[in-house]
Design a protein around this motif. Sequence first.
Motif, short mmCIF file in Angstrom:
data_model
loop_
_atom_site.label_atom_id
_atom_site.label_comp_id
_atom_site.label_asym_id
_atom_site.label_seq_id
_atom_site.Cartn_x
_atom_site.Cartn_y
_atom_site.Cartn_z
N ASN A 97 0.82 -1.21 0.00
CA ASN A 97 0.00 0.00 0.00
C ASN A 97 0.86 1.26 0.00
O ASN A 97 0.55 2.23 -0.69
N PHE A 142 -2.93 4.23 6.34
CA PHE A 142 -3.24 4.82 5.04
C PHE A 142 -1.93 5.17 4.35
O PHE A 142 -0.92 5.43 5.01
N GLN A 145 -1.67 8.86 -0.27
CA GLN A 145 -2.87 9.30 -0.99
C GLN A 145 -4.14 9.01 -0.20
O GLN A 145 -5.24 9.04 -0.75
N LYS A 147 -5.20 6.23 0.97
CA LYS A 147 -5.84 4.97 0.57
C LYS A 147 -5.60 3.90 1.63
O LYS A 147 -4.46 3.70 2.08
N ASP A 149 -7.91 0.90 1.38
CA ASP A 149 -9.04 0.09 0.95
C ASP A 149 -8.66 -1.37 0.66
O ASP A 149 -8.98 -1.91 -0.39
#
Length: 222
Positions: A97, A142, A145, A147, A149
């Motif tokens: 990620n 996170f 960006q 993110k 997910d």
Amino acid sequence: KFKAEGINHLIVDFRYNGGGFVSSAINLASLIAPGVSTNDIFLKRKFNSFLSRFDEFKNVNAKFLSKSQNLGNTLSGNRVYVLTSSRTASASELIINGLKPYMDVFIIGDVTTGKNVGSVPIEDEDNPQNSYGLLPIVFQSFNSQDKSDYSNGFTPNITAKETAERLRQFGDVNEQLLRTAITQITGTPPSGRFEKLDRMDLGSTLDRKVRSGTMVENFEIK
């Protein structure tokens, strides 16, 4: 050694990596992401609504490290290949990620575990007789960006599940996942044939490790 040899493709094998320390994830990612420095965000930690009221729990970010051995700029197509399985979890998913905003992370293997949260160890340092501790989940991870997910895991670009009867030594070009990666890179599969072996998967001792599937943070907020 990789940088000195001017490699242009990198395969990172996370298929048995169930997690570990955030510091290790930052260290490894800092060797791979192209052109990153201590000004670039690798990880944003977001705490619950109560803790987020306090300044020390706001904007708690982790930056990349500056590494002279970084080889990201030598990688063809700004891409890194990552081998995964259903056992790929936590800190290894954190690297996937964290790298995504900076480069193309091409995943080969199975859907990962999906653990986008982190823990801190709480131990009884005053009583050596107490061998118990707590490892509570305290934040969600996170990337730069925002993110996060992947609570259901990362879906591979190419699905390739290793099977017991086709297990090989690490580095064997005819090992199932590595063979798939090499074929994707070169367009040509290794010349050796798959040989089906009489084997059975009885489980992994990695699954019995105390902190299996756990992303552990060793920072202190005061």
